[in-house]
Design a protein around this motif. Sequence first.
Motif, PDB file in Angstrom:
ATOM      1  N   GLY A 291       0.810  -1.216   0.000  1.00 24.45           N
ATOM      2  CA  GLY A 291       0.000   0.000   0.000  1.00 24.45           C
ATOM      3  C   GLY A 291       0.840   1.261   0.000  1.00 24.45           C
ATOM      4  N   ILE A 292       1.920   1.258   0.798  1.00 20.27           N
ATOM      5  CA  ILE A 292       2.789   2.441   0.847  1.00 20.27           C
ATOM      6  C   ILE A 292       3.498   2.656  -0.491  1.00 20.27           C
ATOM      7  N   VAL A 293       3.998   1.574  -1.079  1.00 16.89           N
ATOM      8  CA  VAL A 293       4.697   1.698  -2.364  1.00 16.89           C
ATOM      9  C   VAL A 293       3.736   2.174  -3.451  1.00 16.89           C
ATOM     10  N   ILE A 294       2.535   1.623  -3.477  1.00 21.61           N
ATOM     11  CA  ILE A 294       1.562   2.041  -4.491  1.00 21.61           C
ATOM     12  C   ILE A 294       1.146   3.493  -4.273  1.00 21.61           C
ATOM     13  N   SER A 295       0.955   3.877  -3.004  1.00 18.25           N
ATOM     14  CA  SER A 295       0.563   5.259  -2.714  1.00 18.25           C
ATOM     15  C   SER A 295       1.649   6.241  -3.139  1.00 18.25           C
ATOM     16  N   TYR A 296       2.895   5.926  -2.792  1.00 22.92           N
ATOM     17  CA  TYR A 296       3.991   6.815  -3.183  1.00 22.92           C
ATOM     18  C   TYR A 296       4.207   6.787  -4.692  1.00 22.92           C
ATOM     19  N   GLY A 297       4.007   5.618  -5.292  1.00 26.07           N
ATOM     20  CA  GLY A 297       4.169   5.520  -6.739  1.00 26.07           C
ATOM     21  C   GLY A 297       3.129   6.328  -7.492  1.00 26.07           C
ATOM     22  N   THR A 298       1.893   6.302  -7.037  1.00 34.43           N
ATOM     23  CA  THR A 298       0.856   7.115  -7.697  1.00 34.43           C
ATOM     24  C   THR A 298       1.132   8.608  -7.538  1.00 34.43           C
ATOM     25  N   THR A 299       1.742   8.981  -6.402  1.00 32.47           N
ATOM     26  CA  THR A 299       2.124  10.391  -6.227  1.00 32.47           C
ATOM     27  C   THR A 299       3.191  10.789  -7.237  1.00 32.47           C
ATOM     28  N   LEU A 300       4.156   9.919  -7.455  1.00 33.75           N
ATOM     29  CA  LEU A 300       5.196  10.208  -8.446  1.00 33.75           C
ATOM     30  C   LEU A 300       4.629  10.225  -9.861  1.00 33.75           C
ATOM     31  N   ILE A 301       3.664   9.372 -10.122  1.00 35.52           N
ATOM     32  CA  ILE A 301       3.032   9.374 -11.448  1.00 35.52           C
ATOM     33  C   ILE A 301       2.280  10.684 -11.683  1.00 35.52           C
ATOM     34  N   ARG A 302       1.628  11.169 -10.642  1.00 34.97           N
ATOM     35  CA  ARG A 302       0.836  12.394 -10.779  1.00 34.97           C
ATOM     36  C   ARG A 302       1.714  13.645 -10.843  1.00 34.97           C
ATOM     37  N   ASP A 303       2.734  13.704  -9.982  1.00 38.56           N
ATOM     38  CA  ASP A 303       3.519  14.933  -9.869  1.00 38.56           C
ATOM     39  C   ASP A 303       4.730  14.963 -10.790  1.00 38.56           C
TER      40      ASP A 303
ATOM     41  N   MET B  22       5.935   9.966 -13.800  1.00 33.83           N
ATOM     42  CA  MET B  22       6.623   8.677 -13.859  1.00 33.83           C
ATOM     43  C   MET B  22       5.749   7.667 -14.588  1.00 33.83           C
ATOM     44  N   ASP B  23       6.371   6.788 -15.349  1.00 34.50           N
ATOM     45  CA  ASP B  23       5.629   5.776 -16.091  1.00 34.50           C
ATOM     46  C   ASP B  23       4.987   4.798 -15.103  1.00 34.50           C
ATOM     47  N   TYR B  24       3.717   4.497 -15.330  1.00 33.92           N
ATOM     48  CA  TYR B  24       3.027   3.601 -14.393  1.00 33.92           C
ATOM     49  C   TYR B  24       3.590   2.184 -14.437  1.00 33.92           C
ATOM     50  N   LYS B  25       4.222   1.814 -15.566  1.00 29.35           N
ATOM     51  CA  LYS B  25       4.829   0.486 -15.643  1.00 29.35           C
ATOM     52  C   LYS B  25       5.957   0.333 -14.622  1.00 29.35           C
ATOM     53  N   THR B  26       6.636   1.428 -14.356  1.00 29.40           N
ATOM     54  CA  THR B  26       7.727   1.385 -13.377  1.00 29.40           C
ATOM     55  C   THR B  26       7.216   0.992 -12.000  1.00 29.40           C
ATOM     56  N   LEU B  27       6.027   1.477 -11.670  1.00 37.43           N
ATOM     57  CA  LEU B  27       5.438   1.137 -10.373  1.00 37.43           C
ATOM     58  C   LEU B  27       5.250  -0.370 -10.231  1.00 37.43           C
ATOM     59  N   PHE B  28       4.698  -0.989 -11.254  1.00 33.70           N
ATOM     60  CA  PHE B  28       4.434  -2.428 -11.172  1.00 33.70           C
ATOM     61  C   PHE B  28       5.719  -3.245 -11.291  1.00 33.70           C
ATOM     62  N   ILE B  29       6.702  -2.716 -12.008  1.00 26.83           N
ATOM     63  CA  ILE B  29       7.990  -3.418 -12.081  1.00 26.83           C
ATOM     64  C   ILE B  29       8.639  -3.472 -10.703  1.00 26.83           C
ATOM     65  N   ILE B  30       8.635  -2.338 -10.008  1.00 25.46           N
ATOM     66  CA  ILE B  30       9.232  -2.296  -8.671  1.00 25.46           C
ATOM     67  C   ILE B  30       8.401  -3.121  -7.689  1.00 25.46           C
ATOM     68  N   LEU B  31       7.082  -3.021  -7.824  1.00 24.30           N
ATOM     69  CA  LEU B  31       6.205  -3.762  -6.913  1.00 24.30           C
ATOM     70  C   LEU B  31       6.421  -5.264  -7.042  1.00 24.30           C
ATOM     71  N   ASP B  32       6.471  -5.736  -8.283  1.00 28.73           N
ATOM     72  CA  ASP B  32       6.670  -7.175  -8.498  1.00 28.73           C
ATOM     73  C   ASP B  32       8.119  -7.587  -8.287  1.00 28.73           C
ATOM     74  N   GLY B  33       9.043  -6.741  -8.717  1.00 32.03           N
ATOM     75  CA  GLY B  33      10.449  -7.118  -8.664  1.00 32.03           C
ATOM     76  C   GLY B  33      11.039  -7.115  -7.275  1.00 32.03           C
ATOM     77  N   VAL B  34      10.538  -6.276  -6.395  1.00 38.12           N
ATOM     78  CA  VAL B  34      11.119  -6.165  -5.057  1.00 38.12           C
ATOM     79  C   VAL B  34      10.241  -6.844  -4.014  1.00 38.12           C
ATOM     80  N   LEU B  35       8.998  -6.387  -3.899  1.00 38.05           N
ATOM     81  CA  LEU B  35       8.149  -6.883  -2.814  1.00 38.05           C
ATOM     82  C   LEU B  35       7.782  -8.353  -3.000  1.00 38.05           C
ATOM     83  N   PHE B  36       7.254  -8.682  -4.162  1.00 39.37           N
ATOM     84  CA  PHE B  36       6.811 -10.065  -4.373  1.00 39.37           C
ATOM     85  C   PHE B  36       7.990 -11.035  -4.451  1.00 39.37           C
ATOM     86  N   SER B  37       9.122 -10.550  -4.971  1.00 32.68           N
ATOM     87  CA  SER B  37      10.294 -11.436  -5.002  1.00 32.68           C
ATOM     88  C   SER B  37      10.776 -11.742  -3.588  1.00 32.68           C
TER      89      SER B  37
END
Length: 260
Positions: free
Chosen positions: A101-113, A116-131
């Motif tokens: 939740g924190i990563v997604i919340s901060y990622g959406t802030t970066l996308i808005r402000d 940032m590409d939204y694909k980057t959010l899911f790459i980091i989410l899957d690559g770090v947290l789920f791994s």
Amino acid sequence: MPRLGAVALAFAPLILIATYKSGKIIEIRQMKEKSSSDEASTISFQAVSNIRTVASLCLERKFVSKCCAALAQSHKKALAHSHLLGLTYGFSNAVMPIAGGIVISYGTTLIRDENMDYKTLFIILDGVLFSMMMIGNTLALSPNYHKAKVAGCRILNILDKKPAIVNSPGVGLQITNCQGSIIYDKTEFHYPTRPEVQVIKGLTFGIEPSLHIGICGPSGSGKSTCIQLILRYYDPTLGRVHRLEDTWSKIYWMKQTSGH
């Protein structure tokens, strides 16, 4: 992207430890439940396997009381550790949703402000947290993997093992003229799983056709084993048992023609 990755990496150790602890907690809880219920299972098994004796002596209520007492003791032990296990298990399962939740919340802030590409959010989410979560699960299950590997090797060894006694309908010679005499010739035997216990030692006697005999002795003296040797459930360790068939006769046919 570096800032979002740094936020995700900050939660990586927590996710790794929490996932590992979650798997270990489940394993420990299962082991404790199994050990605590063994006594009740033993009492139930003894009562059911000797149900005629239990019923004849009117001991049903006594065994029910003993089983309930054993279950109550295990239930008391489970309650003593349930709160601590619940808190630990809840925390370990809450780390991943909180971090996500924190990563997604901060990622959406970066996308808005910062566009940032939204694909980057899911790459980091899957690559770090789920791994990290998958690595934690793997570490928690690694001892079980080793046990499963050893058990699989044992199963394959059993399947590849060729039995010394082949009990198949189409194997061996069928005897047409059978006298039915049985001779124990210096027979000795111990079970393969208990080589240190000599069940039969130097047994020598003969049973002629139409002769009725009785084998008496205390429990464990080898009465049933003598019959099993006749029917070739086992072969003697030393000596011989001369039956109504030789080694190459049909064991399947011999057992069909024998009354026991």
